[in-house]
Each structure stands twice: as structure tokens, then as C-alpha cells.
Design an enzyme around this catalytic site. Structure first.
Site, mmCIF file in Angstrom:
data_model
loop_
_atom_site.group_PDB
_atom_site.id
_atom_site.type_symbol
_atom_site.label_atom_id
_atom_site.label_comp_id
_atom_site.label_asym_id
_atom_site.label_seq_id
_atom_site.Cartn_x
_atom_site.Cartn_y
_atom_site.Cartn_z
ATOM 1 N N ASN A 83 39.038 32.380 20.819
ATOM 2 C CA ASN A 83 38.949 32.170 19.384
ATOM 3 C C ASN A 83 39.302 33.476 18.661
ATOM 4 O O ASN A 83 39.687 34.459 19.276
ATOM 5 C CB ASN A 83 37.555 31.662 19.011
ATOM 6 C CG ASN A 83 37.582 30.691 17.860
ATOM 7 O OD1 ASN A 83 38.267 30.931 16.870
ATOM 8 N ND2 ASN A 83 36.842 29.603 17.975
ATOM 9 N N HIS A 113 34.303 56.989 27.296
ATOM 10 C CA HIS A 113 34.507 58.419 27.072
ATOM 11 C C HIS A 113 33.410 59.212 27.773
ATOM 12 O O HIS A 113 32.286 58.727 27.921
ATOM 13 C CB HIS A 113 34.508 58.730 25.577
ATOM 14 C CG HIS A 113 35.595 58.005 24.846
ATOM 15 N ND1 HIS A 113 36.892 58.450 24.827
ATOM 16 C CD2 HIS A 113 35.590 56.844 24.148
ATOM 17 C CE1 HIS A 113 37.643 57.607 24.139
ATOM 18 N NE2 HIS A 113 36.866 56.620 23.716
ATOM 19 N N ALA A 158 25.614 34.507 22.926
ATOM 20 C CA ALA A 158 26.142 35.174 21.730
ATOM 21 C C ALA A 158 25.421 36.488 21.475
ATOM 22 O O ALA A 158 24.206 36.606 21.647
ATOM 23 C CB ALA A 158 26.001 34.254 20.524
ATOM 24 N N ARG A 164 26.328 45.462 32.845
ATOM 25 C CA ARG A 164 26.319 45.403 34.310
ATOM 26 C C ARG A 164 26.784 44.032 34.750
ATOM 27 O O ARG A 164 26.851 43.098 33.948
ATOM 28 C CB ARG A 164 24.954 45.764 34.870
ATOM 29 C CG ARG A 164 23.854 44.784 34.551
ATOM 30 C CD ARG A 164 22.496 45.196 35.104
ATOM 31 N NE ARG A 164 21.983 46.405 34.523
ATOM 32 C CZ ARG A 164 21.225 46.459 33.440
ATOM 33 N NH1 ARG A 164 20.888 45.347 32.816
ATOM 34 N NH2 ARG A 164 20.793 47.599 32.977
ATOM 35 N N ARG A 181 18.354 32.803 33.457
ATOM 36 C CA ARG A 181 18.152 31.692 34.389
ATOM 37 C C ARG A 181 19.448 31.382 35.117
ATOM 38 O O ARG A 181 20.515 31.808 34.714
ATOM 39 C CB ARG A 181 17.636 30.444 33.682
ATOM 40 C CG ARG A 181 18.630 29.704 32.810
ATOM 41 C CD ARG A 181 17.931 28.477 32.204
ATOM 42 N NE ARG A 181 18.811 27.691 31.394
ATOM 43 C CZ ARG A 181 19.435 26.581 31.804
ATOM 44 N NH1 ARG A 181 19.285 26.140 33.012
ATOM 45 N NH2 ARG A 181 20.197 25.903 30.965
#
Length: 188
Positions: A83, A113, A158, A164, A181
Site C-alpha cells: 500500500n 549508523h 500495526a 529482532r 502468540r
């Protein structure tokens, strides 16, 4: 070793002062601007131009505006949908599988950086690859940081900041993003 070779190896490199990388970024930025200015209903031209920017499988849709640095480091599989406002800083490889859906305002960042101010102020950066598996849904406003792998069939909620790896069949959310979950085969 060139700056481009250093970037590919995950070493510190200087993209800001390297003529080759600056030329490649400018060329890509110009093609991306052209892509973003094409009418959304000009499907054939949009698809043709997008394929000069990124490596795309079948049925690839990227809604404008879109932004990337190099493009040639981005590979997306079949049935990819992104999107509006997808940003991919692709100093390293970004590999995205089949049937991946990306909501608005997502950033995929391979660039980082140094923490050391002297090296950072000298313009040095590093790039770490990002891999997103098959059948993944990335929610709105997600940031995916350098070096992350997101496993097959996972959902990233969202607003998450993915710092990680996320395993397959996981729902992961938050800042920092964490698995809340597992997804079973049968339901929501």
C-alpha cells in the site's frame, strides 16, 4: 575494496561520498519519481517501470508513493501487494516472499549508523539484509530494522518496530516487536 563491495559484506561504508553509489541512487530516485507520477490506472507502464527498479515476481502491486535507494537489492515474490508510502532503504538485500501484504506507511531499513559519533559524522553506515518469508502480513506503520528475518505465515501488528527475528506462524506486535502468540492452522 569498493564502497559497494563493503556494503555487500556488511562492513562500514561511505555511501555519501562514493561517486558510484551516488550515481546509482540518483538514477533509481529518478525512476522512482517517474513511477510515482504515473497514473494508477496505467497498469502496463507502471508494471514495466517497476520491474526496472526492483526484481518482482508475478502479480506485483506497489501503490504510489513508493521510495527506495537502489532497487536492485530488492526482490519480491509472486502476489506481492504494498500500500501507499512503502520506504525501502536497500543498501543490503531485501528479500520478500510470495503472498506478502504490506499496509500503508511501512519502512524496511537495511541501513544503520555507528553509535560512535566520530564515525557516524564521517558519513559511515552499514547495511544488513532483511528477509520476509511467504504469506506474511505487515501492518500499518511498521518499521523493520537492519538484519531482521520474519518467518513464513507471520503477522506483524500495526505500529510495531521489528528489531529482532520473528519466527514462522507468529503474531508479533509492539515496540520493540515481540511475539504475543502462535498462529495455528485453523483460525484467526
Amino acid at each position: 575494496m569498493t564502497e559497494k563491495e563493503k556494503a555487500a559484506k556488511g562492513l562500514l561504508y561511505d555511501a555519501n561520498n562514493d561517486p558510484e553509489l551516488q550515481r546509482e541512487m540518483l538514477e533509481t530516485h529518478c525512476r522512482v519519481a517517474e513511477y510515482n507520477n504515473l497514473p494508477l490506472n496505467n497498469f502496463a507502464e507502471r508494471d514495466k517501470l517497476l520491474r526496472t527498479i526492483i526484481n518482482a515476481g508475478c502479480n506485483c502491486t506497489v501503490i504510489s508513493p513508493f521510495f527506495c535507494d537502489y532497487g536492485y537489492n530488492i526482490t519480491v515474490g509472486d502476489n506481492f501487494f504494498a500500500n501507499v508510502n512503502l520506504v525501502v532503504l536497500d543498501g543490503a538485500k531485501v528479500t520478500i516472499g510470495n503472498n506478502v501484504f504490506v499496509a500503508p506507511n511501512v519502512g524496511i531499513y537495511t541501513a544503520g549508523h555507528p553509535l560512535d559519533a566520530e564515525r557516524r559524522n564521517a558519513g559511515l553506515e552499514y547495511a544488513r539484509p532483511v528477509t520476509i518469508g511467504d504469506n506474511v502480513w505487515i501492518g500499518a506503520g511498521v518499521s523493520i530494522l537492519p538484519g531482521v528475518t520474519i518467518g513464513n505465515n507471520s503477522v506483524i501488528g500495526a505500529g510495531s518496530v521489528v528489531v529482532r527475528d520473528v519466527p514462522p506462524y507468529a503474531v508479533a506486535v509492539g515496540n520493540p516487536c515481540r511475539v504475543i502468540r502462535k498462529i495455528d492452522d485453523g483460525g484467526e
